[in-house]
Enzyme design. Sequence first.
Site, PDB file in Angstrom:
ATOM      1  N   ASP A 189       0.830  -1.194   0.000  1.00 38.27           N
ATOM      2  CA  ASP A 189       0.000   0.000   0.000  1.00 38.27           C
ATOM      3  C   ASP A 189       0.867   1.249   0.000  1.00 38.27           C
ATOM      4  OD1 ASP A 189      -2.710  -0.279  -0.127  1.00 38.27           O
ATOM      5  OD2 ASP A 189      -3.102   0.453   1.883  1.00 38.27           O
ATOM      6  N   TYR A 191       1.967   4.843   1.515  1.00 35.00           N
ATOM      7  CA  TYR A 191       1.884   5.399   2.861  1.00 35.00           C
ATOM      8  C   TYR A 191       0.585   6.206   2.975  1.00 35.00           C
ATOM      9  CZ  TYR A 191       6.875   4.265   3.205  1.00 35.00           C
ATOM     10  OH  TYR A 191       8.088   3.616   3.227  1.00 35.00           O
ATOM     11  N   PHE A 202       8.000   2.518  -0.825  1.00 30.91           N
ATOM     12  CA  PHE A 202       8.968   2.712   0.261  1.00 30.91           C
ATOM     13  C   PHE A 202       9.594   4.108   0.301  1.00 30.91           C
ATOM     14  CE2 PHE A 202       9.061  -1.904  -0.558  1.00 30.91           C
ATOM     15  CZ  PHE A 202       8.692  -2.382   0.690  1.00 30.91           C
ATOM     16  N   HIS A 310       9.150  -9.233   4.840  1.00 26.24           N
ATOM     17  CA  HIS A 310       8.927  -7.813   4.610  1.00 26.24           C
ATOM     18  C   HIS A 310       9.843  -6.998   5.529  1.00 26.24           C
ATOM     19  CE1 HIS A 310       6.757  -3.949   4.397  1.00 26.24           C
ATOM     20  NE2 HIS A 310       6.306  -4.395   3.233  1.00 26.24           N
TER      21      HIS A 310
END
Length: 400
Positions: A189, A191, A202, A310
């Site tokens: 997703d 942020y 990221f 992750h």
Amino acid sequence: SDLTRAGRDISGVLTKPIPTPNSSNVLTRLASFHDLLHHLLVHLLFSRLMMSTFPIMKKRKGSPIENTQISDPSKKLKQGNLSGFFKSGSSSPAATKSTKASRWNKHEWVQGLTEDQKVLLKLEIDTLHESWLAELHGDLTKDYFLQLKRFLSSEKQSKNTVYPQDADIYSWSRHTPLQNVKVVILGQDPYHQPNQAHGLSFSVRPPTAIPPSLHNIYKCLVHDYPDFVSPKNGLLTSWARQGVLLLNSALTVRANQANSHQKKGWETFTAAVIKTVEKTRPGVVFLAWGKNAEGRVTTAQKHCILKGCHPSPLAQASAKIPFIQCGHFKKANEWLRGRYGKDGEVNWNSLVVREKVLDEIVVATATNNIYENKSSKETKVDATSIQARADQIILKEFPE
């Protein structure tokens, strides 16, 4: 068969009994022999031309092509260099596929849309890089995507804040055109807090604080490369410019509501993005972190797939191998170097270089303002223009 007949003709001429020599007989025999040699040479040249132009002709028993060895294109690729990976004039698979965008007519496609489709797809028409649009335009007119666009429109009508802003939803496509992709980092997703998401998984723009997952990514880089210096910000555009596709599975999210735009159609679209990379690129590295990403990557042998937990701190407790110790960044470069040579590697340390460039530009601007004795109101610096200038300098050091 023509070559065989020509050979028999010459053999017949050479073995035919020679009559009593006279000038007329000799000249006749020489002329006949000359004609047959010419006939044979013409067929030899034609055969060589056909074999080089059409190397995969259907074999016939007894044909000269039957015993011809066709070189393996994949073996040639492994021994090649990165010029074929990026340059449009090469005969590599990458160059062949990248020409689709130049052949595809965007204007004709847009003219063929209905008025409703033109309204719904305006953002894609205006901001999705044409190298990607040429491959993905078929998905944009499918029912699932049009329904997704209607959902996003309803979000605006309901006054819900959606991240990232419209102009950044497809920034991944502009930072990393399809023909440049050599590494894919899959996120989930965007942020969902203010001033974070800007279209690259990221990544966050300064002065936003570095998120915990990105902190662990930097720690992993230090583990792989002890001389890596962790940047003070989380902006990853210099990676994207080098061919690192930073792609989330969903491209939008409602503010403060994680996963709020999942199962609305984005996953189908980004699966088409991944499939396009798998199909058109000659060999890339997929970094699949977490179960969600692992289930979305290819099994094609021409690509390198590195799977692990992750980078989120929450995922570390149950991980067999902590993310920091996965070694993916070093392994990715080793694979790229083995496939494309030294120039195929990603300079992961370019983030720090970019940070230094930003600092130098800010200092130079401030110094210039002081020298010219301008007030702070008159010399307000646009952060976006500074970042754009930094990107220009970085591209000179790390060209696409």
